[in-house]
Design a protein around this motif. Structure first.
Motif, PDB file in Angstrom:
ATOM      1  N   LEU A 292       0.799  -1.220   0.000  1.00  0.00           N
ATOM      2  CA  LEU A 292       0.000   0.000   0.000  1.00  0.00           C
ATOM      3  C   LEU A 292       0.838   1.280   0.000  1.00  0.00           C
ATOM      4  CD1 LEU A 292      -2.864   0.639  -0.226  1.00  0.00           C
ATOM      5  CD2 LEU A 292      -3.127   0.471   2.226  1.00  0.00           C
ATOM      6  N   PRO A 293       1.891   1.386   0.846  1.00  0.00           N
ATOM      7  CA  PRO A 293       2.694   2.616   0.804  1.00  0.00           C
ATOM      8  C   PRO A 293       3.316   2.867  -0.563  1.00  0.00           C
ATOM      9  CG  PRO A 293       3.212   1.347   2.752  1.00  0.00           C
ATOM     10  CD  PRO A 293       2.332   0.491   1.905  1.00  0.00           C
ATOM     11  N   LEU A 294       3.826   1.811  -1.185  1.00  0.00           N
ATOM     12  CA  LEU A 294       4.422   1.959  -2.514  1.00  0.00           C
ATOM     13  C   LEU A 294       3.395   2.466  -3.511  1.00  0.00           C
ATOM     14  CD1 LEU A 294       6.723   1.455  -4.559  1.00  0.00           C
ATOM     15  CD2 LEU A 294       5.841  -0.835  -4.815  1.00  0.00           C
ATOM     16  N   MET A 295       2.192   1.863  -3.468  1.00  0.00           N
ATOM     17  CA  MET A 295       1.166   2.233  -4.439  1.00  0.00           C
ATOM     18  C   MET A 295       0.725   3.676  -4.251  1.00  0.00           C
ATOM     19  SD  MET A 295       0.882  -0.113  -6.347  1.00  0.00           S
ATOM     20  CE  MET A 295       1.720  -1.646  -6.333  1.00  0.00           C
ATOM     21  N   PHE A 296       0.513   4.067  -2.997  1.00  0.00           N
ATOM     22  CA  PHE A 296       0.054   5.441  -2.761  1.00  0.00           C
ATOM     23  C   PHE A 296       1.145   6.442  -3.145  1.00  0.00           C
ATOM     24  CE2 PHE A 296      -0.994   9.066   0.127  1.00  0.00           C
ATOM     25  CZ  PHE A 296      -2.144   9.423  -0.537  1.00  0.00           C
ATOM     26  N   ALA A 297       2.408   6.093  -2.848  1.00  0.00           N
ATOM     27  CA  ALA A 297       3.504   6.990  -3.230  1.00  0.00           C
ATOM     28  C   ALA A 297       3.588   7.119  -4.743  1.00  0.00           C
ATOM     29  CB  ALA A 297       4.825   6.463  -2.664  1.00  0.00           C
ATOM     30  N   LEU A 298       3.489   5.986  -5.443  1.00  0.00           N
ATOM     31  CA  LEU A 298       3.541   6.033  -6.908  1.00  0.00           C
ATOM     32  C   LEU A 298       2.413   6.897  -7.456  1.00  0.00           C
ATOM     33  CD1 LEU A 298       4.261   2.379  -8.066  1.00  0.00           C
ATOM     34  CD2 LEU A 298       5.736   4.331  -8.301  1.00  0.00           C
ATOM     35  N   PHE A 299       1.199   6.680  -6.915  1.00  0.00           N
ATOM     36  CA  PHE A 299       0.041   7.403  -7.429  1.00  0.00           C
ATOM     37  C   PHE A 299       0.198   8.904  -7.239  1.00  0.00           C
ATOM     38  CE2 PHE A 299      -4.281   9.126  -6.857  1.00  0.00           C
ATOM     39  CZ  PHE A 299      -4.796   8.813  -8.097  1.00  0.00           C
ATOM     40  N   THR A 300       0.555   9.324  -6.030  1.00  0.00           N
ATOM     41  CA  THR A 300       0.647  10.769  -5.785  1.00  0.00           C
ATOM     42  C   THR A 300       1.790  11.390  -6.581  1.00  0.00           C
ATOM     43  OG1 THR A 300       1.842  10.164  -3.796  1.00  0.00           O
ATOM     44  CG2 THR A 300      -0.417  10.850  -3.527  1.00  0.00           C
ATOM     45  N   VAL A 301       2.940  10.703  -6.623  1.00  0.00           N
ATOM     46  CA  VAL A 301       4.078  11.279  -7.354  1.00  0.00           C
ATOM     47  C   VAL A 301       3.745  11.430  -8.831  1.00  0.00           C
ATOM     48  CG1 VAL A 301       6.394  10.762  -8.158  1.00  0.00           C
ATOM     49  CG2 VAL A 301       5.877  10.598  -5.755  1.00  0.00           C
ATOM     50  N   VAL A 302       3.175  10.374  -9.424  1.00  0.00           N
ATOM     51  CA  VAL A 302       2.861  10.454 -10.848  1.00  0.00           C
ATOM     52  C   VAL A 302       1.782  11.499 -11.102  1.00  0.00           C
ATOM     53  CG1 VAL A 302       1.978   9.173 -12.820  1.00  0.00           C
ATOM     54  CG2 VAL A 302       3.546   8.090 -11.273  1.00  0.00           C
ATOM     55  N   LEU A 303       0.749  11.505 -10.258  1.00  0.00           N
ATOM     56  CA  LEU A 303      -0.366  12.430 -10.497  1.00  0.00           C
ATOM     57  C   LEU A 303       0.085  13.889 -10.400  1.00  0.00           C
ATOM     58  CD1 LEU A 303      -3.422  12.778 -10.940  1.00  0.00           C
ATOM     59  CD2 LEU A 303      -3.665  12.862  -8.479  1.00  0.00           C
ATOM     60  N   ILE A 304       0.786  14.224  -9.325  1.00  0.00           N
ATOM     61  CA  ILE A 304       1.148  15.639  -9.140  1.00  0.00           C
ATOM     62  C   ILE A 304       2.185  16.060 -10.178  1.00  0.00           C
ATOM     63  CG2 ILE A 304       1.936  17.354  -7.495  1.00  0.00           C
ATOM     64  CD1 ILE A 304      -0.679  16.147  -6.730  1.00  0.00           C
ATOM     65  N   ASN A 305       3.123  15.164 -10.482  1.00  0.00           N
ATOM     66  CA  ASN A 305       4.095  15.506 -11.520  1.00  0.00           C
ATOM     67  C   ASN A 305       3.427  15.726 -12.864  1.00  0.00           C
ATOM     68  OD1 ASN A 305       6.951  15.731 -10.879  1.00  0.00           O
ATOM     69  ND2 ASN A 305       6.648  13.753  -9.900  1.00  0.00           N
ATOM     70  N   ASN A 306       2.433  14.885 -13.188  1.00  0.00           N
ATOM     71  CA  ASN A 306       1.719  15.066 -14.445  1.00  0.00           C
ATOM     72  C   ASN A 306       0.963  16.379 -14.454  1.00  0.00           C
ATOM     73  OD1 ASN A 306       2.647  12.665 -15.288  1.00  0.00           O
ATOM     74  ND2 ASN A 306       0.707  11.571 -15.143  1.00  0.00           N
ATOM     75  N   LEU A 307       0.303  16.677 -13.337  1.00  0.00           N
ATOM     76  CA  LEU A 307      -0.504  17.900 -13.300  1.00  0.00           C
ATOM     77  C   LEU A 307       0.359  19.150 -13.422  1.00  0.00           C
ATOM     78  CD1 LEU A 307      -3.223  17.065 -10.666  1.00  0.00           C
ATOM     79  CD2 LEU A 307      -3.471  17.245 -13.117  1.00  0.00           C
ATOM     80  N   MET A 308       1.661  19.028 -13.104  1.00  0.00           N
ATOM     81  CA  MET A 308       2.556  20.163 -13.300  1.00  0.00           C
ATOM     82  C   MET A 308       2.637  20.561 -14.778  1.00  0.00           C
ATOM     83  SD  MET A 308       3.673  21.409 -10.604  1.00  0.00           S
ATOM     84  CE  MET A 308       3.298  20.983  -8.927  1.00  0.00           C
ATOM     85  N   GLY A 309       2.243  19.647 -15.651  1.00  0.00           N
ATOM     86  CA  GLY A 309       2.286  19.962 -17.081  1.00  0.00           C
ATOM     87  C   GLY A 309       1.300  21.023 -17.492  1.00  0.00           C
ATOM     88  N   ILE A 310       0.221  21.204 -16.723  1.00  0.00           N
ATOM     89  CA  ILE A 310      -0.753  22.214 -17.097  1.00  0.00           C
ATOM     90  C   ILE A 310      -0.810  23.333 -16.066  1.00  0.00           C
ATOM     91  CG2 ILE A 310      -2.247  20.832 -18.584  1.00  0.00           C
ATOM     92  CD1 ILE A 310      -3.672  21.163 -15.332  1.00  0.00           C
ATOM     93  N   MET A 311       0.053  23.246 -15.028  1.00  0.00           N
ATOM     94  CA  MET A 311       0.074  24.292 -14.016  1.00  0.00           C
ATOM     95  C   MET A 311       0.665  25.564 -14.612  1.00  0.00           C
ATOM     96  SD  MET A 311      -1.022  23.905 -10.966  1.00  0.00           S
ATOM     97  CE  MET A 311      -0.695  22.259 -10.370  1.00  0.00           C
ATOM     98  N   PRO A 312      -0.014  26.706 -14.456  1.00  0.00           N
ATOM     99  CA  PRO A 312       0.550  27.936 -15.020  1.00  0.00           C
ATOM    100  C   PRO A 312       1.913  28.238 -14.406  1.00  0.00           C
ATOM    101  CG  PRO A 312      -1.696  28.283 -14.288  1.00  0.00           C
ATOM    102  CD  PRO A 312      -1.297  26.936 -13.817  1.00  0.00           C
ATOM    103  N   PHE A 313       2.810  28.780 -15.185  1.00  0.00           N
ATOM    104  CA  PHE A 313       4.178  29.189 -14.810  1.00  0.00           C
ATOM    105  C   PHE A 313       5.123  28.020 -14.596  1.00  0.00           C
ATOM    106  CE2 PHE A 313       1.338  32.487 -13.018  1.00  0.00           C
ATOM    107  CZ  PHE A 313       1.631  33.463 -13.954  1.00  0.00           C
ATOM    108  N   ILE A 314       4.614  26.806 -14.439  1.00  0.00           N
ATOM    109  CA  ILE A 314       5.521  25.658 -14.333  1.00  0.00           C
ATOM    110  C   ILE A 314       5.536  24.931 -15.670  1.00  0.00           C
ATOM    111  CG2 ILE A 314       5.994  23.508 -13.141  1.00  0.00           C
ATOM    112  CD1 ILE A 314       4.610  24.674 -10.711  1.00  0.00           C
TER     113      ILE A 314
END
Lengths: 263, 69
Positions: free
Chosen positions: A95-117
């Protein structure tokens, strides 16, 4: 290949964005450089640590907005993915691995549409390879620890086949386990982020070119390109969330194959 | 004259197959959920696994388009 014939054959022409846009060193160059993606990844790590620590420090029965968001993400990973796929009695250690993978991938991906980043980290394939390597060594490690090396290699082939097909199927399954799975997993995350970011850049840069460097009715099409780039942005949000989901889903499926009693 | 590379045209053609495949998978998923709404959680996992495997073909095509240009 980067030159498209646009704008009525002027000397300058439109320079379409290409692979070069993804290599953005901030300090230094060549093999040792601090790139934009490294900065984004570090920022995401800090943001995740701070947010998760703050939210989980004061948990309440009636959740606040932040707690609700984190809890719904956690329950998606825990109940929707890990428990359903790996199995209710075996999913806890992963579970810790899965949750870490999910949050890291999700937030990193969302940085693609974040303004200024505006930079999805996983559009550089190295980051996707590292995350995939973690999953790869995990499911092979779990399989070997449970069955032994030969037992794990033997379990690639599904039981109940006639003896003469077993070698052929085993070779195919071996390639699937050892080559195909990590290859497609890394390429999927990388390819989606890369293609999505490139598409956004084509519409934004192309719209800018049409708007400011052309005559006649062409600036109107530039406005259309900008409007359409908004639609692409929204589409990207869906793709980015979907890719985080799919990445964890596949990690769960692969680990489930390693911990399952029989295939 | 249009300058460019035939590899990208090839990638466009190569994306047709996975496109049809992904469409078929989600069509089957929607059909299944419409017939039996309570099977949604089981079907969701299967549908997205199938979607991921099919999509891999399109992404291999994308990589080859850049490799062989």
């Amino acid at each position: 290949m980067n030159y498209l014939a646009a704008g009525g054959g002027g000397e300058e022409g439109f320079h379409a964005p290409g692979i070069a846009e993804f290599w953005q060193p901030l300090v230094g160059n060549g093999a040792f450089a601090l790139t934009r993606s490294m900065v984004v990844f570090a920022a995401v790590a800090i943001i995740l640590t701070v947010v998760l620590l703050r939210v989980t420090k004061k948990l309440e029965l009636v959740p606040s907005k932040g707690q609700f968001l984190v809890e719904s993400g956690y329950s998606l990973v825990r109940n929707g993915l890990a428990r359903d796929i790996i199995g209710a009695d075996k999913f806890k250690p992963f579970l810790p691995l899965m949750f870490a993978l999910f949050t890291v991938v999700l937030i990193n991906n969302l940085m693609g549409i974040m303004p200024f980043i505006n930079f999805p980290t996983f559009s550089r394939i190295g980051y996707a390879i590292v995350l995939t390597a973690i999953v790869y060594f995990t499911y092979h490690g779990v399989g070997i620890a449970r069955l032994g090396l030969f037992g794990w290699l033997k379990s690639f082939c599904p039981p109940g086949l006639p003896a003469w097909v077993v070698p052929i199927v085993w070779i195919i399954e071996f390639l699937t386990y050892v080559v195909n799975r990590p290859l497609t997993m890394a390429l999927r995350l990388f390819g989606n982020m890369f293609a999505g970011h490139l598409m956004i850049m084509v519409f934004v840069f192309g719209g800018e070119y049409l708007l400011f460097s052309t005559e006649g009715f062409l600036p109107v099409t530039g406005v259309l390109a900008y409007v359409f780039s908004l639609a692409i942005f929204l589409f990207e949000v869906i793709v980015q969330c979907l890719q985080a989901y799919v990445f964890v889903l596949l990690a769960c499926v692969y680990i489930a194959g390693a911990v399952a009693d029989e295939h | 004259m249009v300058e460019g590379n035939i590899a990208f045209l090839g990638y466009g053609i190569a994306a047709i197959g996975p496109g049809i495949g992904v469409g078929l998978i989600f069509a089957a998923y929607i059909n299944g959920v419409a017939r039996q709404p309570e099977s949604r959680s089981v079907l969701q996992t299967i549908a997205f696994t199938g979607f991921a495997l099919t999509e891999a073909l399109a992404l291999l095509g994308l990589v080859f388009a850049f490799l062989f240009r």
